[in-house]
Design an enzyme around this catalytic site. Structure first.
Site, PDB file in Angstrom:
ATOM      1  CG  HIS A 468      -1.850  -1.135   1.323  1.00  0.00           C
ATOM      2  ND1 HIS A 468      -2.345  -1.601   2.522  1.00  0.00           N
ATOM      3  CD2 HIS A 468      -2.384  -1.931   0.366  1.00  0.00           C
ATOM      4  CE1 HIS A 468      -3.146  -2.631   2.302  1.00  0.00           C
ATOM      5  NE2 HIS A 468      -3.189  -2.859   0.994  1.00  0.00           N
ATOM      6  N   PRO A 469       1.810   1.442  -0.895  1.00  0.00           N
ATOM      7  CG  PRO A 469       3.201   1.340  -2.789  1.00  0.00           C
ATOM      8  CD  PRO A 469       2.216   0.522  -1.996  1.00  0.00           C
TER       9      PRO A 469
END
Length: 538
Positions: A468-469
């Protein structure tokens, strides 16, 4: 052909933006995606993605720089490489995050920015075709299917009951009035198939002559005339092409590659660009900074009998499950295998900071251990709002070279402290009925790992991304020197250039990021077109 908008990237955000611009605004759009147009048919099945988790068919495997705080480890942080982006390869969890996340964005941006929860909720509702909820929080008229898993196992039920025994209340809807609690997660699954961004959105305009989609094409540079973005250069079939937009260039190549593309184009930290011999078009020190990502650490236990999914993906069970799915659309293939989670705060506040997943299998990255698969369960604790900040920098001027990603997992003492507390809680949950009745022995960390020092070493050895960057081209106020884009997603110092993917988010949402990415892009189109009010269903 002349285009109004050129979109670099073909992931979740790009698919939503292209659909809205073509369908609702009569725009001519070119979308450029570096991956293939389609993924394997197996991945349409809810359980099918599990066969591709460790493969690079549709993933770009970024290896982080060695992490001193992790004793030199360099975790792998994949990014999708296929039309539809993360929505085409992910575990399909539909999680928006917390109301406080979006109100926090609004506060961070100075207030009345257009990014509060009240601003975002209409976009979530408009795109949603929920099969269970129809209320002020949920919609049923959109094209993104949202449903609960079609199948659950005994271990999932034991997890939810044990969590309640540990004081976590049952919550039927993590995307409703509150997030805290334990329950089943909703997924982007419709009619027992993956509801990705291509199926849900882009397919609506795929045959429209105003849309052109180019796949297996690498965007290499944004073209400028002075400070005005005019087009995109890309490579397809070994040939360099240039295309131009009469209105705007929209960047949505993913958190790692959006930063890379901006820097290759001369928009980024001036000193870093000069190190690579790149002419500076716009000095933007924040490009590639403020990287945030969810990370997780597992507790794994064997079980004393089959209560999960071990062995269901091979041999005769695999054949039986496949035939059942094809014939009746029922059985284990209708689930992602990760059906439930719990949201809570180890420090006791009402706002969760840990998302504890229950995976009814023995699940761990292969580069960490040689642990043998068996009947078991993995509780993996995801830190929702890490305080550490990483970065993305250029490896070279070669557009095909992966950027240098510094994830900085546990780069802040509080991130490690909360993870240690979460590991201890996962252990206590597995020691609570009814989970304790089906658990036989702890495989990892192992009962000999008890001291704080030993647990820290274990966390350093096993921490991994939750995929989930965000944040490497983040929004900010006018007086924020590290802001890359303003609250209308316009790149500072540039004309006709916006960033519309997760890299522009200022703070990470407290949950899986695909749903926020879709709503973010829908909000972006509303801003681009100066719309007000509730968006039309997507």
């Amino acid at each position: 052909m002349a285009y109004d908008y050129v979109i670099a990237g073909g992931g979740s955000a790009a698919c939503v933006a292209a659909t809205r611009l073509v369908r609702d605004h009569d725009a001519r759009v070119l979308l450029i995606e570096r991956g293939p147009a389609r993924y394997a048919r197996l991945m349409k099945m809810p359980a099918g993605y599990l066969k591709y988790l460790a493969r690079d068919d549709f993933l770009e495997m970024h290896k982080t720089v060695p992490q001193p705080q992790l004793d030199g480890r360099a975790p792998i942080v994949p990014q999708a490489r296929v039309l539809g982006g993360g929505s085409s390869v992910n575990a399909m969890v539909y999680m928006r995050g917390q109301q406080e996340d979006y109100d926090g964005w609004d506060s961070f941006l100075g207030g009345e920015s257009g990014w509060s929860y009240a601003d975002m909720l209409p976009h979530f509702r408009a795109m949603e075709r929920n099969t269970k909820f129809n209320d002020v929080y949920h919609g049923i008229d959109g094209s993104l299917w949202v449903s609960e898993p079609g199948y659950t196992v005994e271990m999932t039920e034991a997890f939810m009951l044990a969590a309640q025994g540990c004081g976590i209340s049952y919550n039927p809807d993590f995307n409703g009035a509150k997030q805290a609690g334990v329950g089943l997660m909703q997924h982007t699954i419709g009619r027992h198939e993956r509801s990705d961004a291509v199926r849900s959105f882009l397919s609506q305009v795929m045959d429209d002559p105003r849309l052109t989609v180019v796949t297996s094409a690498l965007a290499t540079r944004i073209l400028f005339e002075g400070s005005r973005a005019t087009g995109v250069e890309y490579v397809v079939d070994g040939k360099t092409e240039q295309t131009f937009a009469e209105a705007e260039i929209l960047v949505a190549t993913g958190t790692y590659n959006t930063a890379k593309l901006l820097m290759l184009s001369g928009a980024g930290p001036a000193d870093h660009l000069r190190e690579h011999g790149i002419d500076v078009t716009i000095d933007l020190p924040g490009v590639g900074q403020s990287l945030q990502d969810h990370h997780e650490v597992p507790v794994i236990s064997a079980t004393n009998r089959p209560v999960g999914y071990f062995g269901e993906d091979r041999g005769w069970p695999m054949i039986r499950n496949g035939l059942q799915y094809l014939a009746f659309r029922t059985g284990p293939v209708t689930t992602t295998g990760i059906e439930a989670c719990a949201f809570y705060d180890p420090d006791g506040s009402d706002r969760p900071i840990i998302q504890l997943y229950c995976a009814p299998i023995v699940y761990l990255d292969r580069d960490v251990t040689d642990l043998q698969p068996t009947h078991g369960v993995t509780l993996t604790s995801c830190l929702l709002r890490p305080k550490a900040r990483g970065s993305v920098r250029l490896r070279s001027t070669d557009p095909a070279a992966l950027p240098l990603v510094d994830c900085r997992f546990f780069g802040h003492d509080d991130d490690l402290r909360l993870t240690l507390e979460a590991v201890r809680f996962a252990r206590s949950l597995l020691a609570t009925e009814p989970a304790v009745s089906v658990v036989s022995n702890e495989m990892l960390p192992g009962t000999d790992i008890q001291s704080d020092d030993d647990l820290r070493a274990y966390c350093n050895k096993t921490v991994k991304t939750n995929y989930h960057p965000i944040g490497t081209a983040r929004m900010g106020r006018d007086d924020d020197p590290m802001a890359v884009v303003d609250s209308k997603l316009r790149v500072r110092g540039a004309e006709n250039l916006r960033v519309i993917d997760c890299s522009a988010m200022p703070l990470i949402p407290s949950g899986n990021t695909n749903a926020p990415a879709l709503a973010f892009a829908d909000r972006a189109v509303a801003i681009i077109r100066d719309q007000a009010g509730t968006p039309s269903p997507l």
